[in-house]
Design a protein around this motif. Structure first.
Motif, short mmCIF file in Angstrom:
data_model
loop_
_atom_site.label_atom_id
_atom_site.label_comp_id
_atom_site.label_asym_id
_atom_site.label_seq_id
_atom_site.Cartn_x
_atom_site.Cartn_y
_atom_site.Cartn_z
N ARG A 53 12.36 1.82 -11.36
CA ARG A 53 13.22 0.78 -11.94
C ARG A 53 12.59 -0.60 -11.78
O ARG A 53 12.55 -1.37 -12.72
CB ARG A 53 14.59 0.82 -11.25
N GLU A 54 12.07 -0.89 -10.59
CA GLU A 54 11.57 -2.24 -10.34
C GLU A 54 10.18 -2.47 -10.91
O GLU A 54 9.94 -3.42 -11.64
CB GLU A 54 11.52 -2.49 -8.82
N THR A 55 9.24 -1.58 -10.54
CA THR A 55 7.84 -1.84 -10.91
C THR A 55 7.48 -1.32 -12.29
O THR A 55 6.44 -1.68 -12.82
CB THR A 55 6.90 -1.16 -9.89
N ASN A 92 10.67 3.24 -6.20
CA ASN A 92 9.23 3.10 -6.40
C ASN A 92 8.38 3.75 -5.31
O ASN A 92 7.22 3.44 -5.15
CB ASN A 92 8.82 1.65 -6.64
#
Ligand code: ASP
Ligand code: MG
Length: 452
Positions: free
Chosen positions: A169-171, A134
């Motif tokens: 991937r995360e946010t 990110n």
């Protein structure tokens, strides 16, 4: 990490013989990723021209996936616009903005191909499954889940992917991969879909032994190893994005760098073992290329106490600011028991480096800092160095004969770099190019491009 394996190491340079474009002889059918840079899609006419070229490849029966950059200077213009609206644009929003450039060209290219009767569909990086960290503005690819674009290709579509972007991937936010990173998108996708090779179309004919704008007698290199290309890219050669070459080496994706303005074969970037298996580069000199870089500044920290741990402190401060230090030299200082430590860093980061060091002045114990922007780096690169002694001496002899003073030196196994006065860079590059027998007999190359 990938869903589909890329071809193994048994890739052969026969590609250059079998894939000659629609004007060549019998072609073997391949799965190819073709990337077109901003200079190749600068306006509506060029987009139509690129579409015709893709249609030709498709007509030969090859399966093609396209990765596209933003049109011409679009990314620079969007950046400028952002800075006119906001002095320090929010990083997430900046990525949302910049990624529209590639989206435009992808959609336009799909339209042009459809008009030529070639089924095509465009995809954002996120839709193509480019999963990243990110870190906005400089995200790394973590994974590629290309099922959607593979399906499109299986249905006969030319899948056109917007380069330079992905989704975190995360946010789940949209990210960009750093300036010039469409190359990286292309190679990463080529690996992920098991393409036979990746073609990078640009406005120059390939990789040259030196920048032809500096050395008119520079020659096009027919094939070069990943490791040499990595060193050249890291030393200032701008044709290929550094991370794209790292990716290609890690995944063994052959890259063909060539011009979108001609059908001439370009430069193949492949594994050294492939070059050796084919008998080596016959005309191979000890040195494959000379690169130069004038984008770095030299920072000298004067009067650092000559005590254990001081250099560690100094570079800890620099590292904490995420500044990329390149060359380092330590000299005895005029002061008793003190040393001067010099390093080079990107011009754009030297201000932050100096500020950070000054904040830690008491802790490090230095006297003052001297900054010199008028420097440049000249590097010679070649795997031949491993087996040929005396390369350093020949390089330095050539520099001396050209009247160039060496300021700093660094080496790797296959590279020797020197920092010289910026005004001496061109003379140094030419001297090295001549000294290692790289000059072409006739200057036939017409070169106008920038390698975008
Ligand atoms: N359009 C982006 C840039 O200008 C990415 C690329 O061209 O590769 O940096
Ligand atoms: Mg580029």
């Amino acid at each position: 990490m990938r869903e589909v394996k890329s071809p193994a190491n048994d890739v052969s340079l026969d590609f250059s013989l079998t894939h000659k474009g629609h004007k060549g002889e019998a072609s073997q059918l391949s799965r190819i990723v073709q990337k077109f840079g901003g200079s190749s899609v600068a306006d509506a006419e060029s987009i139509k021209r690129v579409a015709r070229r893709i249609a030709d490849t498709r007509a030969d029966g090859h399966e093609v996936m396209i990765v596209i950059s933003a049109m011409g200077d679009t990314t620079d213009e969007l950046l400028e616009l952002a800075h006119r609206v906001s002095p320090k644009p929010n990083a997430r929003e900046l990525d949302m903005l910049l990624t529209t450039g590639e989206r435009q060209s992808a959609a336009l290219l799909a339209m042009a191909l459809t008009d030529l009767g070639v089924a095509a569909s465009s995809y954002t990086g996120s839709q193509a499954g480019v999963i990243t960290t990110n870190q906005h503005g400089d995200a790394r690819i973590l994974d590629i889940t290309p099922q959607r674009v593979i399906d499109a290709m299986s249905e006969g579509d030319v899948a056109i992917v917007a380069g330079f972007q992905g989704v975190a991937r995360e946010t789940k936010d949209i990210t960009t991969l750093g300036r010039g990173a469409s190359d990286t998108t292309a190679v990463a996708l080529a690996a992920a879909i098991g393409a036979d090779f990746c073609e990078i179309y640009t406005d120059v004919d390939g990789i040259f032994t030196a920048d032809p704008r500096v050395v008119p007698a520079a020659r096009q290199i027919p094939r070069i190893s990943y490791e040499e290309m990595l060193e050249l890219a890291a030393s200032g050669a701008k044709v290929l994005h550094l991370r794209c070459v790292e990716y290609a080496r890690a995944e063994t994706v052959p890259i063909h760098v060539r011009s979108s303005f001609s059908y001439k074969p370009g430069t193949w970037v492949v594994d050294q073992s492939v070059i050796e298996a084919e008998g080596g580069n016959m005309e191979q000199a000890v040195i494959s290329g000379v690169a130069h870089d004038t984008s770095e500044a030299k920072v000298t920290v004067v009067g650092v106490p000559d005590q254990i741990g001081r250099a560690a402190k100094l570079f800890r401060v620099i590292a904490a600011k995420n500044i990329n230090v390149d060359m380092i030299v330590q000299n005895i200082s005029v002061g008793e028991g003190r040393t001067d430590i010099s390093f080079t860093a990107p011009m754009g980061e030297r201000e932050r480096a100096v500020d950070a060091l000054n904040l830690a002045k008491a802790e490090i114990g230095f006297e003052n800092i001297v900054v010199n922007d008028a420097v440049g780096k000249v590097s010679i690169v070649g795997v031949g160095m491993r087996s040929h002694p005396g390369v350093t001496a020949s390089f330095f002899d050539a520099l001396a004969e050209a009247g160039v003073n060496i300021d700093m030196i660094s080496t790797s196994e296959i590279r020797i770099s020197v920092v010289v006065a910026v005004d001496d860079v061109k003379a140094a590059v030419r001297a090295a190019h001549t000294a290692f027998g790289l000059d072409a007999e006739d200057v036939a190359v017409v070169y106008a491009g920038t390698g975008r």
